[in-house]
Write an enzyme that holds these catalytic residues in place. Structure first.
Site, PDB file in Angstrom:
ATOM      1  N   THR A  28     -12.199  31.510  35.401  1.00  9.27           N
ATOM      2  CA  THR A  28     -11.057  32.067  34.889  1.00  9.27           C
ATOM      3  C   THR A  28     -10.341  31.101  33.718  1.00  9.27           C
ATOM      4  O   THR A  28      -9.496  31.513  32.858  1.00  9.27           O
ATOM      5  CB  THR A  28      -9.866  32.215  36.088  1.00  9.27           C
ATOM      6  OG1 THR A  28      -9.866  31.026  36.777  1.00  9.27           O
ATOM      7  CG2 THR A  28     -10.449  33.388  36.934  1.00  9.27           C
ATOM      8  N   PHE A  69      -1.845  35.711  37.751  1.00  8.93           N
ATOM      9  CA  PHE A  69      -2.683  34.914  39.077  1.00  8.93           C
ATOM     10  C   PHE A  69      -2.513  35.462  40.473  1.00  8.93           C
ATOM     11  O   PHE A  69      -2.616  35.100  41.252  1.00  8.93           O
ATOM     12  CB  PHE A  69      -1.908  33.627  39.211  1.00  8.93           C
ATOM     13  CG  PHE A  69      -1.949  32.590  38.089  1.00  8.93           C
ATOM     14  CD1 PHE A  69      -3.253  31.794  37.857  1.00  8.93           C
ATOM     15  CD2 PHE A  69      -1.066  32.664  37.078  1.00  8.93           C
ATOM     16  CE1 PHE A  69      -3.494  31.104  36.735  1.00  8.93           C
ATOM     17  CE2 PHE A  69      -1.216  31.728  35.779  1.00  8.93           C
ATOM     18  CZ  PHE A  69      -2.309  31.047  35.709  1.00  8.93           C
ATOM     19  N   CYS A  96      -3.383  33.171  43.627  1.00 10.74           N
ATOM     20  CA  CYS A  96      -4.269  31.923  43.097  1.00 10.74           C
ATOM     21  C   CYS A  96      -3.667  30.590  43.865  1.00 10.74           C
ATOM     22  O   CYS A  96      -2.828  30.321  43.214  1.00 10.74           O
ATOM     23  CB  CYS A  96      -4.696  31.899  41.832  1.00 10.74           C
ATOM     24  SG  CYS A  96      -5.782  30.499  41.074  1.00 10.74           S
TER      25      CYS A  96
END
Length: 465
Positions: free
Chosen positions: A280, A406, A413
């Site tokens: 990511t 996120f 996350c």
């Protein structure tokens, strides 16, 4: 669990040319399902459905509907098919665990201190060292006037960073002429699971997929071999460590630790961090560098900030968050191209969202962040790149739930601050040391493999005079 929505007794909006059995496949590309769905959201509205080869997907794209789905009292994380398929390699790791599985909460509570501001300070010097490896590589390219694939270099950098910071394990990434085999195995596994999420393969058709199945089995085995080597290397070492791996291994030896993880689950967490912890961030860096290289005025403004805050030396930990404009460039890049472009939300109980859309307990929808981040709430030109979208006064004027790169809620996350610090540090380092020349004929092309990544984007780095 079902995905049966009732819209005043009818179906949700869907593409106009639906075919029997095949569903909504006219005019779409199996390689770009997220980008296709994002384009559809413009005409189909805030909540719509797609039927694809026997599967039904419900997408939430509008700010108001997403605001409801992000209500933790009414909704929770749900694993859509593409993510659920990854349980084949991630099992009950942090990203792929079901909400009811105890190892998610244990791992979250155990590892949360490793992502505090104090812990970030401990990772900073390692991140600087890996950035120095990139500098050395790009200086070589500059001397030889060689262009480079940005996404490949950022993947090399972020894999090395998570390996060293999280597990004190080096992949030797910059010493290789080709990307580490872990990268190709990971990309293959992610792509395979995304494609399989789109269709149900009947028994009679399975021989047609035998080759891709064998390739996936090989990739899965290689990932397992890397995981075993990480653990084996640690057990052979006589050094003292304080990284993620050591936190988990120490807890496993403490009989009274309520968050102790089994050896099998420790393996799942390692693989989760190795994949999610670099894939990511490399995408975020690649998109940010694309916008910097193709917007000279943004590049110069960002560089001026680096010169003012950092000067010519290596950055100290406290200097990284002072690059506020560089951070806005990163945030805006993640707005237009969130590297995790969607996440699932499941109803905790029977409820109604939007304009009469009924959801039963267990029903789920996919929040399409790429469409949410282009909602009219972002202004008259939401498709254009503008770092000033993240000026403090503009942030305050928008609902918090319209920016979700996120994820959301308690399952968002865990490594967000780690990724942001690393990305801003790397962008600042590149701005400080290099000029970037992009091919003026290049037009952004995005590869989908559950995550998003620019493909074919190359720059010629030149050491700054």
């Amino acid at each position: 669990m079902s995905t049966q929505f009732a819209v005043r007794g009818g179906s949700l909006p869907h593409p106009p040319h639906r075919l029997p059995v095949l569903g909504d496949v006219v005019g779409v590309d199996p390689r770009t399902p997220v980008q296709d769905s994002t384009a559809m959201a413009r005409t189909l509205g805030p909540l719509f459905e797609r039927h694809i080869l026997g599967r039904r997907f419900v997408f939430a794209a509008g700010a108001d509907v997403v605001g409801e789905l992000c209500d933790e009292k009414r909704f929770e994380k749900f694993l859509p098919p593409g993510v659920e398929n990854l349980r084949d390699i991630g099992a009950d790791g942090l990203f792929t665990a079901y909400n009811h599985e105890p190892n998610w909460q244990r791992a979250h509570d155990l590892l949360r201190p490793a992502f505090t501001a104090g812990a970030m300070r401990g990772y900073h010097e390692i991140m600087v060292d890996v950035a120095d490896d990139l500098i050395e590589h790009w200086e070589f390219l500059s001397r030889n006037a060689s262009p480079t694939d940005v996404s490949a270099d950022m993947t090399t950098l972020t894999l090395e960073t998570i390996g060293r910071t999280g597990f004190s394990y080096s992949f030797g990434s910059f010493a290789r002429a080709e990307p580490h085999p872990f990268v190709s195995a990971m990309v293959g596994a992610l792509t395979y699971n995304q494609r399989r999420a789109l269709l149900k393969v009947p028994a009679f058709a399975k021989p047609l997929f035998a080759r891709s199945d064998r390739r996936y089995a090989g990739n899965k085995q290689y990932l397992a071999d890397v995981l075993a080597d990480v653990v084996r290397t640690r057990r052979r070492s006589t050094e003292d460590f304080s990284d993620l791996l050591q936190i988990m291994m120490d807890a496993a030896c403490e009989a009274d630790n309520p968050n102790a993880l089994s050896e099998a689950n420790i393996g799942c967490q390692i693989l989760t961090f190795l994949i999610a912890g670099h894939e990511t961030t490399s995408g975020a860096l690649s998109f940010a560098l694309y916008y910097l290289a193709t917007h000279p005025e943004v590049f110069e403004r960002a560089r001026a900030e680096v010169d003012e805050v950092w000067g010519t030396g290596k950055p100290e930990f406290g200097q990284v968050p002072k690059l506020r404009y560089v951070r806005r460039v990163l945030d805006e890049s993640l707005r237009l191209w969130p590297t995790v472009p969607a996440f699932g939300r499941g109803a905790r109980a029977d409820t109604v969202v939007g304009d009469g859309y009924a959801m039963a307990a267990g029903d789920w929808a996919i929040v399409l962040a790429t469409a949410l981040h282009r909602d009219p709430v972002w202004g008259d030109r939401p498709h254009e790149f503008d770092p000033d979208n993240f000026l403090p006064d503009r942030i305050k004027a928008r609902p918090a739930h319209v920016y979700k790169p996120f994820g959301t809620g308690e399952r968002a996350c865990i490594g967000r601050q780690f990724a942001i610090h690393e990305a801003v540090l790397v962008l600042g380092t590149i701005l400080q040391r290099f000029d970037l020349q992009a091919d003026p004929s290049y037009r952004l092309k995005v590869q989908e493999r559950l995550t998003m990544m620019p493909t074919g984007f190359r720059v010629q780095p030149t050491v700054r005079q």
